[in-house]
Scaffold this motif. Sequence first.
Motif, PDB file in Angstrom:
ATOM      1  N   GLY A  14       7.048  25.662 -11.209  1.00 14.80           N
ATOM      2  CA  GLY A  14       8.367  25.211 -11.628  1.00 14.80           C
ATOM      3  C   GLY A  14       9.258  24.903 -10.428  1.00 14.80           C
ATOM      4  O   GLY A  14       9.421  25.745  -9.543  1.00 14.80           O
ATOM      5  N   ILE A  15       9.794  23.696 -10.414  1.00 10.98           N
ATOM      6  CA  ILE A  15      10.696  23.264  -9.342  1.00 10.98           C
ATOM      7  C   ILE A  15      11.821  22.474  -9.999  1.00 10.98           C
ATOM      8  O   ILE A  15      11.562  21.595 -10.826  1.00 10.98           O
ATOM      9  N   GLU A  16      13.033  22.763  -9.622  1.00  4.13           N
ATOM     10  CA  GLU A  16      14.189  22.056 -10.167  1.00  4.13           C
ATOM     11  C   GLU A  16      13.977  20.548 -10.006  1.00  4.13           C
ATOM     12  O   GLU A  16      13.455  20.098  -8.987  1.00  4.13           O
ATOM     13  N   ASP A  17      14.344  19.763 -11.031  1.00  6.30           N
ATOM     14  CA  ASP A  17      14.073  18.319 -11.054  1.00  6.30           C
ATOM     15  C   ASP A  17      14.531  17.584  -9.794  1.00  6.30           C
ATOM     16  O   ASP A  17      13.806  16.756  -9.264  1.00  6.30           O
ATOM     17  N   ARG A  18      15.741  17.861  -9.328  1.00  6.40           N
ATOM     18  CA  ARG A  18      16.260  17.146  -8.152  1.00  6.40           C
ATOM     19  C   ARG A  18      15.422  17.459  -6.909  1.00  6.40           C
ATOM     20  O   ARG A  18      15.063  16.565  -6.152  1.00  6.40           O
TER      21      ARG A  18
END
Length: 113
Positions: A14-18
Amino acid sequence: MGTLYYGESGTPIGIEDRALAHLKVAITTKLRRGESFTLSWYHPADQPRGRSTLWLHPSIALRFVFDDPDSPELSRDWVEELMRSANSTGGIMLVEENLDSDHLADKRPQPVG
């Protein structure tokens, strides 16, 4: 929250979209050149303490999945910083975007989640 899938295991990261959008540019640029490198990050608060590192190689399957259907506007400075770190012996260390260029020295690695 976006997701990075790497290799046959299909384990989601999981990685923040930005952040993932910026990583995608740096990673695909390196892999398109046939270059291998590492990607490291500190675990988010909801996971056991520590950090992880992936060895990225052009022959290993990679998929970026974004929750937001719209692409964010990219920061040239952040992409350039990721590319510089990709070209270092330590590889890419995912760090938080710093919008104030006067405080670049204050950056600390952040969890990806």
